[in-house]
Scaffold this active site. Sequence first.
Site, PDB file in Angstrom:
ATOM      1  N   HIS A 203      -3.062  55.429 -38.941  1.00  0.00           N
ATOM      2  CA  HIS A 203      -1.787  55.000 -38.355  1.00  0.00           C
ATOM      3  C   HIS A 203      -0.600  55.825 -38.836  1.00  0.00           C
ATOM      4  O   HIS A 203       0.509  55.676 -38.354  1.00  0.00           O
ATOM      5  CB  HIS A 203      -1.507  53.513 -38.676  1.00  0.00           C
ATOM      6  CG  HIS A 203      -1.065  53.290 -40.090  1.00  0.00           C
ATOM      7  ND1 HIS A 203      -1.942  53.219 -41.135  1.00  0.00           N
ATOM      8  CD2 HIS A 203       0.170  53.152 -40.633  1.00  0.00           C
ATOM      9  CE1 HIS A 203      -1.282  53.025 -42.261  1.00  0.00           C
ATOM     10  NE2 HIS A 203       0.002  52.984 -41.997  1.00  0.00           N
TER      11      HIS A 203
HETATM   12  C1  UD1 Z   1       4.952  50.860 -40.694  1.00  0.00           C
HETATM   13  C2  UD1 Z   1       5.515  51.590 -41.907  1.00  0.00           C
HETATM   14  C3  UD1 Z   1       4.396  52.288 -42.652  1.00  0.00           C
HETATM   15  C4  UD1 Z   1       3.258  51.326 -42.980  1.00  0.00           C
HETATM   16  C5  UD1 Z   1       2.812  50.598 -41.721  1.00  0.00           C
HETATM   17  C6  UD1 Z   1       1.795  49.553 -42.070  1.00  0.00           C
HETATM   18  C7  UD1 Z   1       7.805  52.492 -41.701  1.00  0.00           C
HETATM   19  C8  UD1 Z   1       8.589  53.705 -41.448  1.00  0.00           C
HETATM   20  N1  UD1 Z   1       6.471  52.623 -41.499  1.00  0.00           N
HETATM   21  O1  UD1 Z   1       4.403  51.837 -39.831  1.00  0.00           O
HETATM   22  O2  UD1 Z   1       4.892  52.820 -43.865  1.00  0.00           O
HETATM   23  O3  UD1 Z   1       2.192  52.044 -43.522  1.00  0.00           O
HETATM   24  O4  UD1 Z   1       3.943  49.962 -41.098  1.00  0.00           O
HETATM   25  O5  UD1 Z   1       0.994  49.199 -40.994  1.00  0.00           O
HETATM   26  O6  UD1 Z   1       8.333  51.477 -42.057  1.00  0.00           O
HETATM   27  N2  UD1 Z   1       3.826  47.963 -32.931  1.00  0.00           N
HETATM   28  C9  UD1 Z   1       3.267  46.971 -32.173  1.00  0.00           C
HETATM   29  N3  UD1 Z   1       3.225  45.710 -32.697  1.00  0.00           N
HETATM   30  C10 UD1 Z   1       3.723  45.392 -33.920  1.00  0.00           C
HETATM   31  C11 UD1 Z   1       4.310  46.422 -34.671  1.00  0.00           C
HETATM   32  C12 UD1 Z   1       4.348  47.696 -34.172  1.00  0.00           C
HETATM   33  O7  UD1 Z   1       2.805  47.196 -31.063  1.00  0.00           O
HETATM   34  O8  UD1 Z   1       3.644  44.227 -34.336  1.00  0.00           O
HETATM   35  C13 UD1 Z   1       3.842  49.347 -32.382  1.00  0.00           C
HETATM   36  C14 UD1 Z   1       5.137  49.679 -31.667  1.00  0.00           C
HETATM   37  O9  UD1 Z   1       4.822  50.487 -30.585  1.00  0.00           O
HETATM   38  C15 UD1 Z   1       5.878  50.514 -32.711  1.00  0.00           C
HETATM   39  C16 UD1 Z   1       4.748  51.188 -33.473  1.00  0.00           C
HETATM   40  O10 UD1 Z   1       3.689  50.254 -33.464  1.00  0.00           O
HETATM   41  O11 UD1 Z   1       6.774  51.412 -32.148  1.00  0.00           O
HETATM   42  C17 UD1 Z   1       5.119  51.555 -34.889  1.00  0.00           C
HETATM   43  O12 UD1 Z   1       5.576  50.412 -35.610  1.00  0.00           O
HETATM   44  P1  UD1 Z   1       6.554  50.587 -36.877  1.00  0.00           P
HETATM   45  O13 UD1 Z   1       6.730  49.289 -37.556  1.00  0.00           O
HETATM   46  O14 UD1 Z   1       7.770  51.338 -36.488  1.00  0.00           O
HETATM   47  O15 UD1 Z   1       5.749  51.573 -37.826  1.00  0.00           O
HETATM   48  P2  UD1 Z   1       4.231  51.540 -38.297  1.00  0.00           P
HETATM   49  O16 UD1 Z   1       3.552  52.749 -37.737  1.00  0.00           O
HETATM   50  O17 UD1 Z   1       3.632  50.221 -38.045  1.00  0.00           O
HETATM   51  N1  UDP Z   2      -5.565  45.855 -43.146  1.00  0.00           N
HETATM   52  C1  UDP Z   2      -5.968  44.686 -42.500  1.00  0.00           C
HETATM   53  N2  UDP Z   2      -6.446  44.769 -41.227  1.00  0.00           N
HETATM   54  C2  UDP Z   2      -6.557  45.948 -40.562  1.00  0.00           C
HETATM   55  C3  UDP Z   2      -6.141  47.138 -41.223  1.00  0.00           C
HETATM   56  C4  UDP Z   2      -5.635  47.048 -42.513  1.00  0.00           C
HETATM   57  O1  UDP Z   2      -5.903  43.600 -43.089  1.00  0.00           O
HETATM   58  O2  UDP Z   2      -6.995  45.948 -39.401  1.00  0.00           O
HETATM   59  C5  UDP Z   2      -5.028  45.756 -44.504  1.00  0.00           C
HETATM   60  C6  UDP Z   2      -5.714  46.640 -45.529  1.00  0.00           C
HETATM   61  O3  UDP Z   2      -6.893  46.042 -46.006  1.00  0.00           O
HETATM   62  C7  UDP Z   2      -4.643  46.791 -46.579  1.00  0.00           C
HETATM   63  C8  UDP Z   2      -3.375  46.811 -45.770  1.00  0.00           C
HETATM   64  O4  UDP Z   2      -3.693  46.216 -44.508  1.00  0.00           O
HETATM   65  O5  UDP Z   2      -4.617  45.651 -47.428  1.00  0.00           O
HETATM   66  C9  UDP Z   2      -2.920  48.229 -45.587  1.00  0.00           C
HETATM   67  O6  UDP Z   2      -1.928  48.265 -44.631  1.00  0.00           O
HETATM   68  P1  UDP Z   2      -1.664  49.531 -43.721  1.00  0.00           P
HETATM   69  O7  UDP Z   2      -2.854  50.420 -43.713  1.00  0.00           O
HETATM   70  O8  UDP Z   2      -1.171  49.011 -42.430  1.00  0.00           O
HETATM   71  O9  UDP Z   2      -0.414  50.211 -44.446  1.00  0.00           O
HETATM   72  P2  UDP Z   2      -0.241  51.158 -45.724  1.00  0.00           P
HETATM   73  O10 UDP Z   2      -0.967  50.563 -46.877  1.00  0.00           O
HETATM   74  O11 UDP Z   2      -0.747  52.501 -45.347  1.00  0.00           O
HETATM   75  O12 UDP Z   2       1.228  51.190 -45.907  1.00  0.00           O
END
Ligand code: UD1
Ligand code: UDP
Length: 356
Positions: A203
Amino acid sequence: MKICSVVGARPQFIKAAPLSREIRKRFEEVLIHTGQHYDDSLSRVFFQEMDIPEPDYNLEIGSFSHGKQTGLMMIGIEEILGKEKPDMVIVYGDTNSTLAAALVAVKLHCPVGHVEAGLRSFNRAMPEEINRVLADRASDFLFCPTQTAVDNLEREGITRGCYMTGDVMYDALKYYRRRLDDDSNLLNEFDLAPGGYYLLTVHRAENTDNPENLRAIIETVAGLDMPVVFPVHPRTRNVMEKMGLELSGMIRPIDPVGYLQMMALESSAKKILTDSGGVQKEAYMLGVPCVTLRDETEWVETVEEGWNLLVGADRKAIIEAVETLDPPSERKDLFGDGCAAEKISRIIADSSVATL
Ligand code: UD1
Ligand code: UDP
């Protein structure tokens, strides 16, 4: 004493679960959800499964560009902090929700505690790197999960308020593993044999926003020798749809899963391929070899110990790592003793903010 804790994204709910439980034994906690993640599978499921208290506020900010998302969060958080007047604000990790809350709190002269402080990738192209550097600068309490994190802060001249506490994600794993053992049917649901599949998560912006990287990862894992279970983050799903990238071959895409299912999937995987920070750590904690789809990591100890290999999005390197990564049988306790949350709560209780 009143503490406002701010969460917004999946890994923050997981980190808040053990700490919120400890905080509430000693202090009043007001929980603020920014709404950065809003799908049930990225938010609600964690509150339900991990018994995280219902947020007192949900700003329901949603998805926007970095500036707009962070700015909208700041406006909402400022209003709440003005009303609640907490003695301290706690932020987690490195997301836009972390930065927004830390900036608002420090400008209101409210002490900030940063959980998972001091992590560095030294890659300033990562939005998370900017968020964590600035959050650390704004913080009065820097709760570091590893000695590397303490050392990183020291190199930046930050020594006051640094505490090496261990990692609250290890607390979470130890606590919820008890529930996992009672729930062995989880793998059957996906028709998987322990050790008979790989687990993939992707992601990170450097992979999803770079079509070449994403294509290389997906096409390479599609050709591996066992099924590749892939809980697909919505960000990645959206990009793949736009690119017309098909998930074929050995890839078994599923919707994002809750914490307990994820722990079951991780612990029985032959190997884990990921660009997630949290998943790299959990792989180590669970003793599963990890192939990291990035060029650098904040969790350098897992690489030094031989349990994690950095391969970026390089097709040959991914295949070679999956075939050859063979960690040593020994594993040190890199992430503390599973009592990080209790330590953090005690540090706060013993500090001057508790006597204000
Ligand atoms: C965010 C964090 C990242 C973290 C990740 C965990 C920032 C800059 N990034 O990334 O550090 O590792 O969360 O998962 O804060 N979206 C949905 N549904 C949701 C949320 C998001 O569809 O509930 C989609 C939307 O299209 C959105 C995209 O995901 O534009 C990205 O979501 P966003 O929260 O901006 O960043 P993440 O990639 O989730
Ligand atoms: N995780 C989860 N379900 C999923 C993918 C990840 O519960 O489908 C959990 C994972 O086990 C870990 C956390 O989400 O505890 C990590 O989050 P993510 O990878 O979204 O973000 P990051 O740690 O890279 O910021």
